[in-house]
Design a protein around this motif. Structure first.
Motif, PDB file in Angstrom:
ATOM      1  N   ALA A 349    -147.458 -57.990-101.664  1.00  0.00           N
ATOM      2  CA  ALA A 349    -147.755 -57.916-100.232  1.00  0.00           C
ATOM      3  C   ALA A 349    -146.670 -57.182 -99.436  1.00  0.00           C
ATOM      4  O   ALA A 349    -146.985 -56.503 -98.455  1.00  0.00           O
ATOM      5  N   TYR A 352    -147.216 -53.540 -98.269  1.00  0.00           N
ATOM      6  CA  TYR A 352    -148.035 -53.267 -97.088  1.00  0.00           C
ATOM      7  C   TYR A 352    -147.162 -53.171 -95.832  1.00  0.00           C
ATOM      8  O   TYR A 352    -147.379 -52.307 -94.980  1.00  0.00           O
ATOM      9  N   ALA A 428    -153.606 -60.235 -92.764  1.00  0.00           N
ATOM     10  CA  ALA A 428    -153.962 -60.988 -93.967  1.00  0.00           C
ATOM     11  C   ALA A 428    -154.442 -62.356 -93.516  1.00  0.00           C
ATOM     12  O   ALA A 428    -154.361 -62.701 -92.323  1.00  0.00           O
ATOM     13  N   VAL A 435    -151.142 -61.127-103.035  1.00  0.00           N
ATOM     14  CA  VAL A 435    -152.060 -60.262-103.765  1.00  0.00           C
ATOM     15  C   VAL A 435    -152.465 -60.904-105.078  1.00  0.00           C
ATOM     16  O   VAL A 435    -153.644 -60.884-105.469  1.00  0.00           O
ATOM     17  N   PRO A 440    -155.188 -60.398-100.723  1.00  0.00           N
ATOM     18  CA  PRO A 440    -154.366 -59.244-100.349  1.00  0.00           C
ATOM     19  C   PRO A 440    -154.431 -58.954 -98.859  1.00  0.00           C
ATOM     20  O   PRO A 440    -155.437 -59.253 -98.201  1.00  0.00           O
ATOM     21  N   PRO A 441    -153.386 -58.368 -98.306  1.00  0.00           N
ATOM     22  CA  PRO A 441    -153.435 -57.892 -96.927  1.00  0.00           C
ATOM     23  C   PRO A 441    -154.320 -56.644 -96.845  1.00  0.00           C
ATOM     24  O   PRO A 441    -154.823 -56.141 -97.850  1.00  0.00           O
ATOM     25  N   SER A 442    -154.463 -56.140 -95.615  1.00  0.00           N
ATOM     26  CA  SER A 442    -155.083 -54.834 -95.416  1.00  0.00           C
ATOM     27  C   SER A 442    -154.379 -54.143 -94.266  1.00  0.00           C
ATOM     28  O   SER A 442    -153.839 -54.786 -93.361  1.00  0.00           O
ATOM     29  N   GLN A 446    -157.716 -50.830 -95.237  1.00  0.00           N
ATOM     30  CA  GLN A 446    -157.488 -50.314 -96.579  1.00  0.00           C
ATOM     31  C   GLN A 446    -156.503 -51.176 -97.363  1.00  0.00           C
ATOM     32  O   GLN A 446    -155.698 -51.905 -96.781  1.00  0.00           O
ATOM     33  N   GLN A 447    -156.580 -51.046 -98.691  1.00  0.00           N
ATOM     34  CA  GLN A 447    -155.701 -51.784 -99.588  1.00  0.00           C
ATOM     35  C   GLN A 447    -155.174 -50.856-100.671  1.00  0.00           C
ATOM     36  O   GLN A 447    -155.611 -49.711-100.789  1.00  0.00           O
ATOM     37  N   ASP A 449    -154.692 -50.462-104.690  1.00  0.00           N
ATOM     38  CA  ASP A 449    -155.302 -51.007-105.894  1.00  0.00           C
ATOM     39  C   ASP A 449    -154.264 -51.529-106.881  1.00  0.00           C
ATOM     40  O   ASP A 449    -153.219 -50.902-107.102  1.00  0.00           O
ATOM     41  N   ASN A 450    -154.570 -52.653-107.475  1.00  0.00           N
ATOM     42  CA  ASN A 450    -153.716 -53.215-108.510  1.00  0.00           C
ATOM     43  C   ASN A 450    -153.616 -52.252-109.689  1.00  0.00           C
ATOM     44  O   ASN A 450    -154.598 -51.653-110.107  1.00  0.00           O
ATOM     45  N   CYS A 453    -151.862 -48.437-107.495  1.00  0.00           N
ATOM     46  CA  CYS A 453    -151.333 -48.260-106.140  1.00  0.00           C
ATOM     47  C   CYS A 453    -152.140 -47.225-105.342  1.00  0.00           C
ATOM     48  O   CYS A 453    -151.719 -46.780-104.285  1.00  0.00           O
TER      49      CYS A 453
END
Length: 486
Positions: A349, A352, A428, A435, A440-442, A446-447, A449-450, A453
């Motif tokens: 997190a 972000y 979040a 996460v 997960p936050p945004s 948008q985020q 990806d695990n 990135c």
């Protein structure tokens, strides 16, 4: 549903899901840099960077897929690769071996451990030289083998194309406890460390035939006992030209709530005011050469959370506002690092929060804080190369842990010149969101990806009308909003 309608619905839901905390806080946006009675900090092209633990550096770039993309995401905003520093405790356990073909050689009983002894070869510097951004390389002083360190420094100078500085020793105030040979038979104090630093800075700088090459300082204990001001007072005309800038380390620690509280962050940064002034007074930069939320790789219940992410954002911005040129967030042992932005968890997190701070400062020439630093509510403004307002970041550090009513704070900006502004929200579910726990936050919808990135999701801007040169924004507890003025 159209994008505009979707945005309007999202905004309306945000406003109705939270109750007002109090009356609006009002901030006056200056029309240009240098006006309004604010203090303005000039901005480095990339003020936020990453510190990699010495022994783990090769693994981050060879084995961790997300590293290049996470750094590239920031480059996409700023136009330049973020700065990196390679160093930490293991730099003073590392000896250079010109004959080894490996990046680094060590053995540990458990993959989660850091090695107590290691060697590294020329390929280590070749790898560092492949990076497109500036690089600070930390080398060993604790072992008191200056010939070995000079040999490594010469390879760094020849191989690392974007070498910004060489750091000689990591956190020397702990070397007596660590049993480092350089302290043997010596009353190791700030004064003896300063004498050692000055001697090594001259000898290494002369050996590589470089001035403006040393990152000096590199302590973790708070100034003034260990700090740039006391070191600068000992430097003579021979050593000064070799020093490029001064660095300090910092790990504030504490609970999620105390860590992310804006007034606490501002107070912590003020610890370094005298040191920054001393460095600036001799025409040198001052940086956080290594920092993160909680020392020792982080705290499991604090460092991976969204609250720590908001701390990352506010802390980096407050440090920059206080005239720190760059802030390097430390990344330790791969797979055993609670505060890492990536690597320990697929995504952390805190990345972000760092991304939002980079987005505020990207392409800007100056930064100011519109708030006093004495409340829970922060406002930062950046300015373009013409000195005109570029973006504003609003931060509500009221703590929300996920239960009960989530309050909201109204922020009013005056001095606006357009009739409508856009904004991206950093949010979040709560301060404790993580996460790796499927929360997960945004940022702007948008985020990251695990594993890769990569940015996913549809970029979402909220729109707010301005009337009479002012607009009011609602920011929930434990949330931030980035307002675009151009």
């Amino acid at each position: 549903m159209t994008k505009d309608l979707k945005t309007a619905v999202t905004t309306a839901l945000c406003l109705t899901a939270a109750l007002p905390a109090s009356g609006a806080v009002t901030f006056s946006l200056p029309s240009k840099v240098g006006t309004g009675g604010y203090a303005y900090a000039p901005l480095d092209p990339a003020p936020i960077g990453i510190s990699f633990e010495f022994f783990a550096f090769p693994s981050y770039f060879i084995n961790v897929t997300a590293t290049q993309q996470c750094l590239a995401n920031w480059k996409a905003l700023t136009g330049v690769w973020p700065p990196i520093r390679i160093g930490g405790t293991t730099q003073d356990r590392a000896q250079y071996d010109a004959k080894t073909s490996a990046y680094v050689v060590y053995s540990v009983a458990d993959a989660k451990d850091a090695p107590s002894v290691l060697t590294f070869g020329p390929k280590f510097m070749t790898l560092a030289g492949m990076y497109g951004g500036s690089v600070v390389v930390g080398l060993n002083r604790g072992k008191n083998n200056i010939d070995n360190t000079i040999a490594a420094a010469k390879v760094a100078v020849s191989e690392v194309k974007h070498l910004l500085a060489i750091e000689l020793g990591n956190e020397p105030e702990y070397w007596v406890k660590d049993g480092q040979p350089i302290t043997s038979g010596v009353n190791w104090t700030p004064a003896t460390d300063a004498a050692s630093q000055n001697n090594w800075n001259i000898r290494v700088g002369s050996a590589v035939d470089r001035t403006n090459i040393i990152q000096a300082g590199n302590w973790n204990d708070a100034p003034p006992k260990w700090g740039a001001a006391q070191l600068i007072a000992t430097e003579n005309a021979t050593v000064k030209p070799h020093v490029r800038h001064y660095a300090h380390h910092n790990y504030p620690g504490g609970s999620i709530q105390s860590l992310m509280t804006h007034s606490t962050i501002a107070k912590n940064i003020h610890t370094f005011d005298a040191d920054i002034a001393a460095a600036r007074g001799v025409g040198k930069e001052y940086v956080f050469g290594e920092t993160n939320s909680v020392s020792g790789g982080g705290a499991a219940r604090v460092s991976p959370t969204f609250g720590a992410g908001l701390w990352t954002m506010d802390y980096a911005l407050r440090a920059t506002y206080n005239n720190m040129s760059r802030t390097y967030f430390h990344h330790g042992t791969v797979g055993n690092c609670q505060y890492c932005f990536w690597g320990r968890y697929s995504m952390g997190a805190p990345y972000y929060g760092a991304y939002a701070a980079v987005a505020l400062m990207a392409g800007a020439s100056h930064l100011t804080a519109l708030d006093s630093g004495s409340t829970n509510y922060a406002a930062y403004a950046t300015f373009d190369s013409r000195g005109l307002p570029l973006r504003v970041l609003l931060y509500n550090s009221d703590y929300f842990a996920g239960s009960g009513t989530r309050t909201a704070q109204s922020f009013t900006l005056t001095g606006l010149t357009s009739s409508m502004v856009r904004a991206k929200r950093l949010t979040a579910a709560s301060a404790t969101s993580r996460v790796d726990q499927a929360s997960p936050p945004s940022f702007g919808g948008q985020q990251f990806d695990n594993g890769s990135c990569a940015i996913s999701g549809t970029e979402t801007f909220e729109t707010t009308p301005a009337s009479g040169g002012q607009a009011t924004f609602s920011v929930k507890a434990t949330e931030a909003l980035l307002v675009y003025l151009q």
